[in-house]
Motif scaffolding. Structure first.
Motif, PDB file in Angstrom:
ATOM      1  N   UNK A 194       0.835  -1.207   0.000  1.00 10.23           N
ATOM      2  CA  UNK A 194       0.000   0.000   0.000  1.00 10.23           C
ATOM      3  C   UNK A 194       0.866   1.253   0.000  1.00 10.23           C
ATOM      4  N   UNK A 195       2.122   1.101  -0.421  1.00  7.12           N
ATOM      5  CA  UNK A 195       3.050   2.217  -0.510  1.00  7.12           C
ATOM      6  C   UNK A 195       3.309   2.831   0.872  1.00  7.12           C
TER       7      UNK A 195
ATOM      8  N   UNK B 115      -3.702  -6.565  10.016  1.00  8.06           N
ATOM      9  CA  UNK B 115      -3.776  -6.262   8.582  1.00  8.06           C
ATOM     10  C   UNK B 115      -5.066  -5.504   8.283  1.00  8.06           C
ATOM     11  N   UNK B 116      -6.179  -5.987   8.808  1.00 11.85           N
ATOM     12  CA  UNK B 116      -7.475  -5.323   8.583  1.00 11.85           C
ATOM     13  C   UNK B 116      -7.467  -3.897   9.121  1.00 11.85           C
ATOM     14  N   UNK B 117      -6.827  -3.698  10.274  1.00 13.06           N
ATOM     15  CA  UNK B 117      -6.762  -2.359  10.876  1.00 13.06           C
ATOM     16  C   UNK B 117      -6.059  -1.385   9.935  1.00 13.06           C
TER      17      UNK B 117
ATOM     18  N   UNK C 103      -8.111   3.281   3.943  1.00 14.11           N
ATOM     19  CA  UNK C 103      -9.302   3.542   3.129  1.00 14.11           C
ATOM     20  C   UNK C 103     -10.391   4.355   3.804  1.00 14.11           C
ATOM     21  N   UNK C 104     -10.299   4.555   5.118  1.00 16.68           N
ATOM     22  CA  UNK C 104     -11.376   5.256   5.829  1.00 16.68           C
ATOM     23  C   UNK C 104     -10.868   6.485   6.575  1.00 16.68           C
TER      24      UNK C 104
END
Length: 161
Positions: free
Chosen positions: A23-24, A118-120, A126-127
């Motif tokens: 994700x850079x 990872x989800x965090x 994205x949010x």
């Protein structure tokens, strides 16, 4: 302890980093612990050992988010609280958030395992509203529970005797 920090960071690099670095992102390691990860930094240009001698202000100016991936160690986690005070969301294990408040509040995303970490990060990327909300929660916590009046009350009570 430094061992808990090293083990936590090793775990993060092995289990989480490989899944989110695309994700850079850049991982900056601050403090003397970075010396133990020189070999890792040499092979991954997105991970940088920043070393020691950098002020808190500079550290928090360089970062968007903090991590506290420790699984053992007692007491209030001052680094977690510091990140919150500087207005940075933090992804932490339950252990890294001890003494700071209930889960899902106070600027901390608690993550107990690889998938949750990872989800965090994916959510933080994205949010933007989540990020804003975490920062606001953290500022409320710092103003209410950890302001100097609250922090020194037990000492002032003791001083009366």
């Amino acid at each position: 302890s430094s061992l808990a920090n090293r083990v936590g960071l090793e775990w993060f690099l092995n289990q989480v980093w490989s899944a989110i670095k695309s994700y850079d992102l850049e991982l900056l390691i601050f403090g003397s612990i970075g010396e133990q990860f020189e070999a890792y930094c040499a092979q991954d240009t997105q991970v940088k050992n920043m070393g020691v001698g950098i002020s808190q202000q500079e550290i928090y100016a360089m970062t968007d988010c903090m991590i506290n991936p420790i699984f053992v160690g007692g007491g209030l986690k001052i680094k977690t609280l510091e990140a919150i005070a500087y207005g940075k969301p933090i992804v932490s294990t339950k252990e890294g958030a001890v003494g700071i408040g209930e889960e899902g509040k106070y600027g901390i995303i608690q993550a107990g395992d690889r998938t949750a970490f990872i989800e965090a990060f994916i959510r933080l990327i994205h949010e933007p509203n989540l990020v804003k909300e975490l920062i606001e929660q953290g500022q409320q916590l710092v103003k209410s529970d950890f302001n100097s009046t609250v922090a020194y009350r037990p000492l002032l009570e003791l001083a009366k005797y």
